[in-house]
Design a protein around this motif. Structure first.
Motif, PDB file in Angstrom:
ATOM      1  N   THR A   1      -8.217  10.330  -4.173  1.00  0.00           N
ATOM      2  CA  THR A   1      -9.035   9.580  -5.127  1.00  0.00           C
ATOM      3  C   THR A   1      -9.435  10.465  -6.298  1.00  0.00           C
ATOM      4  OG1 THR A   1     -11.034  10.124  -3.883  1.00  0.00           O
ATOM      5  CG2 THR A   1      -9.936   8.060  -3.362  1.00  0.00           C
TER       6      THR A   1
ATOM      7  N   TRP B   1      -9.920   2.688   4.075  1.00  0.00           N
ATOM      8  CA  TRP B   1      -9.161   3.730   4.777  1.00  0.00           C
ATOM      9  C   TRP B   1     -10.027   4.417   5.831  1.00  0.00           C
ATOM     10  CZ3 TRP B   1      -4.488   5.110   5.925  1.00  0.00           C
ATOM     11  CH2 TRP B   1      -4.223   6.400   6.374  1.00  0.00           C
TER      12      TRP B   1
ATOM     13  N   TYR C   1       0.824  -1.213   0.000  1.00  0.00           N
ATOM     14  CA  TYR C   1       0.000   0.000   0.000  1.00  0.00           C
ATOM     15  C   TYR C   1       0.862   1.268   0.000  1.00  0.00           C
ATOM     16  CZ  TYR C   1      -3.652   3.320   1.314  1.00  0.00           C
ATOM     17  OH  TYR C   1      -4.518   4.393   1.334  1.00  0.00           O
TER      18      TYR C   1
ATOM     19  N   LEU D   1       1.255   4.508  -2.797  1.00  0.00           N
ATOM     20  CA  LEU D   1       1.152   5.939  -2.504  1.00  0.00           C
ATOM     21  C   LEU D   1       2.488   6.665  -2.714  1.00  0.00           C
ATOM     22  CD1 LEU D   1      -0.967   5.831   0.793  1.00  0.00           C
ATOM     23  CD2 LEU D   1      -1.773   6.019  -1.563  1.00  0.00           C
TER      24      LEU D   1
ATOM     25  N   LEU E   1      -5.114   9.237   1.297  1.00  0.00           N
ATOM     26  CA  LEU E   1      -5.477   8.610   0.047  1.00  0.00           C
ATOM     27  C   LEU E   1      -6.156   9.649  -0.835  1.00  0.00           C
ATOM     28  CD1 LEU E   1      -5.793   5.994  -1.643  1.00  0.00           C
ATOM     29  CD2 LEU E   1      -8.004   5.670  -0.512  1.00  0.00           C
TER      30      LEU E   1
ATOM     31  N   LEU F   1     -10.634   1.107  -1.734  1.00  0.00           N
ATOM     32  CA  LEU F   1      -9.617   1.653  -0.829  1.00  0.00           C
ATOM     33  C   LEU F   1     -10.131   2.802   0.037  1.00  0.00           C
ATOM     34  CD1 LEU F   1      -6.342   1.568  -2.979  1.00  0.00           C
ATOM     35  CD2 LEU F   1      -7.121  -0.063  -1.265  1.00  0.00           C
TER      36      LEU F   1
END
Length: 511
Positions: free
Chosen positions: A511, A483, A332, A336, A509, A479
């Motif tokens: 998106t 999260w 993960y 990122l 995160l 995700l």
């Protein structure tokens, strides 16, 4: 059925009539995935286009789909339920060089490809493919064909699997059943619904898990995380759950060595509804009640499988829980584009070790491990807790009873509103307190938050891995939800130090 000199695997089938042809279609369709190449070989008039047409209609689940011959168009494309498909006919090509002009590679990328006259592309075919060679046999009649099915490269194992399934269905009397693949999960298992004389049964196709690369102490990840290697744990747990009045599927036939089971069809009515799916609260309440009642029982570690064969449930130990949270670091964070030092990695694992130790040392029960909406069916004709149909419990372990509740109430594929989660968590706690005055509700709440955070961290890593390693980007849409669940769980006071680590080292995160 035999290995080929090129390292592939072949078997032959006599296509003496329409049912025999349909059976071979089902054999092939069950194990085809996006990106696969199926080549159709044979002389003029051998029936390649007829076979392709029948196979496309089988994939489509619609016998009325128009499937024109691509002899003149060279390529035809289809949008089918499970994947796109390209049907190509290379008969009019002068040679492999014309493939590039045709745009064949671009058109077939990511799609299943049916390719007639593959010899026209000699030297340009990938090493892994499934070839169906059709041969006329006039002495048996005008419509009779012999089919030799050969898997080359990585397809050899799948061709061998097709042959094994054929033998299993022959032995169990389901050779003539209508077969339809059921949408599977993220694993290597796949399922088919078999319909015979108006009755449906599920074929579970679960080949033995191959050992992956060694990751620690001479063991692969699957061994450390206690993932099932074959179908034996499923058989043991199904029988044990049914013995306690719960609705695990009955097992009608089993070849444990081959990894093939015929099991009860529990239908397809879920505990969620709508699109996107939302929890049906009453059904979730029954699922919570099921867990509370199960966790009140004294449950054995050793389960009978068949006379003379027992199965011992592994413990969801510290080593397993820790290697799962490492997935966040290994998959993960790289997604990122975040990097951490060795010191921060060590700090992460030390914090998780401290948080998980009380959980590992606490009360133990059966942990079905994937107790969430894709694996729970609603059976309205049954009573009480038997209204919940249970699937996908082959990775069951002995561990904290909080794990399955967290799996249900923080479902990676479904938005469970926070107020509903709190209400259902309270429902579980009340049921345990009512039946067990010494039940440690605060300790359970801490274990719940800890395991919910552990599970969310693991899933973030798994979904990132599915996209990067396995080419399954569809899991990325989950995700943000996972999260958000992680933030809920890390807010528990007992996880304050872990919460600080995540805030410092895991980027938001986007998106």
């Amino acid at each position: 059925m035999f290995p080929t000199s090129s390292g592939g695997f072949s078997f032959t089938a006599a296509l003496e009539d329409e049912p025999a042809t349909g059976r071979l279609m089902a054999d092939i369709a069950a194990l085809i995935e996006p990106g696969d190449l199926i080549t159709l070989s044979g002389d003029l008039g051998a029936g390649k286009t007829t076979f392709a047409r029948a196979l496309i209609r089988h994939f489509a689940g619609d016998e009325t789909v128009e499937v024109p011959s691509p002899t003149f168009t060279l390529m035809q494309s289809y949008e089918l339920p499970r994947f796109n498909l390209v049907h190509a006919d290379l008969y009019r090509l002068a040679g492999p060089a014309e493939l590039a002009e045709l745009g064949f590679e671009d058109a077939s990328e990511g799609a299943v490809t049916l390719l007639e006259w593959p010899d026209r592309a000699a030297g340009h075919l990938p090493p892994s493919r499934l070839d169906v060679a059709l041969t006329l046999s006039p002495q048996h009649g005008e419509t009779y064909r012999d089919a030799r099915v050969t898997g080359y490269g990585a397809f050899a194992a799948r061709a061998e699997r097709i042959a094994a399934i054929r033998r299993f269905l022959d032995r169990t009397g389901f050779a003539l059943a209508e077969r339809r693949r059921i949408q599977g999960d993220a694993s290597t298992r796949c399922y088919e619904r078999l319909t015979l004389e108006g009755t449906s049964t599920i074929l579970m196709n679960s080949p033995r898990r191959p050992d992956g690369p060694v990751v620690r102490d001479g063991k692969p990840y699957s061994a450390i995380a206690h993932l099932a290697e074959d179908v034996t744990p499923f058989v043991a747990m199904a029988q044990a759950l049914r013995a306690r009045g719960l609705s695990a599927p009955a097992i009608f036939a089993a070849d444990r060595e081959a990894g093939l089971l015929l099991i009860e069809d529990l239908g397809n009515e879920l505990v969620v509804a709508d699109d996107p799916p939302a929890p049906i609260e009453r059904r979730y309440e029954v699922a919570v009640d099921l867990l509370a009642a199960l966790h009140l029982q004294l449950l054995p570690e050793v389960l009978p499988v068949e006379p003379g064969v027992d199965y011992r449930l592994p413990h969801y130990d510290l080593e397993a829980l820790l290697i799962e949270v490492e997935l966040l670091l290994d998959w993960y964070l790289p997604k990122l584009k975040a990097r951490i030092s060795d010191a921060r990695r060590d700090s992460y694992l030390l914090l998780w070790r401290d948080a998980l130790l009380p959980v590992v040392e606490g009360a133990q029960s059966w942990v079905l491990r994937d107790f969430h909406s894709p694996n729970l069916l609603w059976l309205p004709d049954r009573g009480g807790m038997a209204r919940i149909g249970l699937l996908d419990f082959q990775d069951a372990v002995m561990g904290s009873p909080a794990y399955d509740l967290a799996s249900l109430l923080q479902d990676a594929r479904v938005d469970v509103p926070e107020l509903m989660e709190i209400s259902l968590l309270s429902r579980y706690t009340r049921a345990r307190l009512t039946a067990q005055s010494g039940f440690d509700a605060p300790g359970f709440a801490r274990a719940y938050a800890t395991l919910a955070a552990q599970r969310a961290s693991k899933i973030l890593g798994i979904f990132a891995r599915l996209e990067k390693r396995d080419g399954k980007p569809q899991y990325l849409r989950h995700l943000p939800r996972v999260w958000a669940y992680l933030q809920r769980s890390l807010a528990h006071p007992a996880l304050a130090q872990l919460n600080s680590w995540y805030k410092l080292n895991v980027p938001p995160l986007i998106t």
